[in-house]
Design a protein around this motif. Structure first.
Motif, PDB file in Angstrom:
ATOM      1  N   GLY A 159      41.896  66.749  32.898  1.00  0.00           N
ATOM      2  CA  GLY A 159      40.989  65.779  33.506  1.00  0.00           C
ATOM      3  C   GLY A 159      41.371  65.318  34.894  1.00  0.00           C
ATOM      4  O   GLY A 159      40.704  64.456  35.470  1.00  0.00           O
ATOM      5  N   ARG A 160      42.435  65.892  35.467  1.00  0.00           N
ATOM      6  CA  ARG A 160      42.846  65.499  36.824  1.00  0.00           C
ATOM      7  C   ARG A 160      41.961  66.212  37.845  1.00  0.00           C
ATOM      8  O   ARG A 160      41.829  67.444  37.816  1.00  0.00           O
ATOM      9  CB  ARG A 160      44.312  65.855  37.058  1.00  0.00           C
ATOM     10  CG  ARG A 160      45.275  65.022  36.213  1.00  0.00           C
ATOM     11  CD  ARG A 160      46.704  65.430  36.492  1.00  0.00           C
ATOM     12  NE  ARG A 160      46.912  66.818  36.122  1.00  0.00           N
ATOM     13  CZ  ARG A 160      47.692  67.227  35.123  1.00  0.00           C
ATOM     14  NH1 ARG A 160      48.355  66.366  34.407  1.00  0.00           N
ATOM     15  NH2 ARG A 160      47.813  68.508  34.852  1.00  0.00           N
ATOM     16  N   LEU A 161      41.379  65.443  38.746  1.00  0.00           N
ATOM     17  CA  LEU A 161      40.491  65.995  39.767  1.00  0.00           C
ATOM     18  C   LEU A 161      41.252  66.952  40.676  1.00  0.00           C
ATOM     19  O   LEU A 161      42.348  66.634  41.144  1.00  0.00           O
ATOM     20  CB  LEU A 161      39.877  64.867  40.596  1.00  0.00           C
ATOM     21  CG  LEU A 161      38.848  65.281  41.639  1.00  0.00           C
ATOM     22  CD1 LEU A 161      37.614  65.895  40.983  1.00  0.00           C
ATOM     23  CD2 LEU A 161      38.441  64.065  42.479  1.00  0.00           C
ATOM     24  N   VAL A 162      40.683  68.134  40.913  1.00  0.00           N
ATOM     25  CA  VAL A 162      41.278  69.122  41.811  1.00  0.00           C
ATOM     26  C   VAL A 162      40.487  69.176  43.111  1.00  0.00           C
ATOM     27  O   VAL A 162      41.053  69.150  44.189  1.00  0.00           O
ATOM     28  CB  VAL A 162      41.332  70.521  41.141  1.00  0.00           C
ATOM     29  CG1 VAL A 162      41.848  71.572  42.118  1.00  0.00           C
ATOM     30  CG2 VAL A 162      42.202  70.476  39.891  1.00  0.00           C
ATOM     31  N   PHE A 163      39.147  69.252  43.011  1.00  0.00           N
ATOM     32  CA  PHE A 163      38.336  69.297  44.218  1.00  0.00           C
ATOM     33  C   PHE A 163      36.990  68.635  43.979  1.00  0.00           C
ATOM     34  O   PHE A 163      36.538  68.474  42.849  1.00  0.00           O
ATOM     35  CB  PHE A 163      38.129  70.738  44.711  1.00  0.00           C
ATOM     36  CG  PHE A 163      37.095  71.502  43.921  1.00  0.00           C
ATOM     37  CD1 PHE A 163      35.769  71.550  44.337  1.00  0.00           C
ATOM     38  CD2 PHE A 163      37.438  72.172  42.761  1.00  0.00           C
ATOM     39  CE1 PHE A 163      34.817  72.231  43.607  1.00  0.00           C
ATOM     40  CE2 PHE A 163      36.497  72.868  42.025  1.00  0.00           C
ATOM     41  CZ  PHE A 163      35.178  72.906  42.448  1.00  0.00           C
ATOM     42  N   THR A 164      36.381  68.257  45.098  1.00  0.00           N
ATOM     43  CA  THR A 164      35.018  67.746  45.103  1.00  0.00           C
ATOM     44  C   THR A 164      34.263  68.519  46.171  1.00  0.00           C
ATOM     45  O   THR A 164      34.760  68.671  47.295  1.00  0.00           O
ATOM     46  CB  THR A 164      34.985  66.238  45.451  1.00  0.00           C
ATOM     47  OG1 THR A 164      35.805  65.547  44.521  1.00  0.00           O
ATOM     48  CG2 THR A 164      33.560  65.693  45.409  1.00  0.00           C
TER      49      THR A 164
END
Length: 150
Positions: free
Chosen positions: A137-142
């Protein structure tokens, strides 16, 4: 205007803001990174050489910044005719680099709708945001993308 063209036109308004796609999973393959780096003409060693990537602290080769364009995202359920659209803008922000072997869980949602009037008539600018996270669940990219609809 021909009858077929009138049927294809769909008015999109701010009521679609917040609509989301289904969640999709992408596995980042080393061969895909190598092919993409070759296709864009960027042979930076972090994108092509495992040993150099590891020497810089990465577990595998690193994907070039625009690599998520290779993912075939599902779009939120917004009714428009793709043949009447053009790509307007794209940007990516990263919490960390994407590397070979990553598993990314992605979701796309509508974040903006603007109507503009120009010489050729009305245009709708539809903006979506794609968020890619690791399995924990850790954001990598947007990614933020704007499509121009006519």
């Amino acid at each position: 205007m021909r009858r077929a063209e009138r049927r294809m036109k769909v008015d999109i308004d701010e009521s679609v803001i917040g609509k989301t796609s289904e969640i999709q999973q992408f596995i980042v393959e080393e061969a895909a990174i190598l092919a993409f780096a070759r296709a864009i003409g960027d042979q930076h060693p972090l994108y092509t050489d495992r040993d150099i990537a590891r020497a810089y602290g990465y577990p595998a080769i690193v994907a070039p910044p625009t690599f998520p364009t290779t993912f075939r995202f599902a779009y939120p359920p917004v009714p428009y005719e793709p043949s009447r659209s053009i790509h307007g803008e794209q940007e990516y922000r990263y919490e960390r680099p994407i590397v070979a072997g990553d598993v990314l869980i992605c979701l796309s949602r509508v974040v903006g709708v603007k109507v503009r009037h120009g010489k050729l008539g009305k245009m709708t600018l539809l903006t979506t945001e794609i968020r890619g996270a690791d399995p924990e669940g850790r954001l990598v990219f947007t990614g933020v993308s704007t499509v121009i609809l006519r």
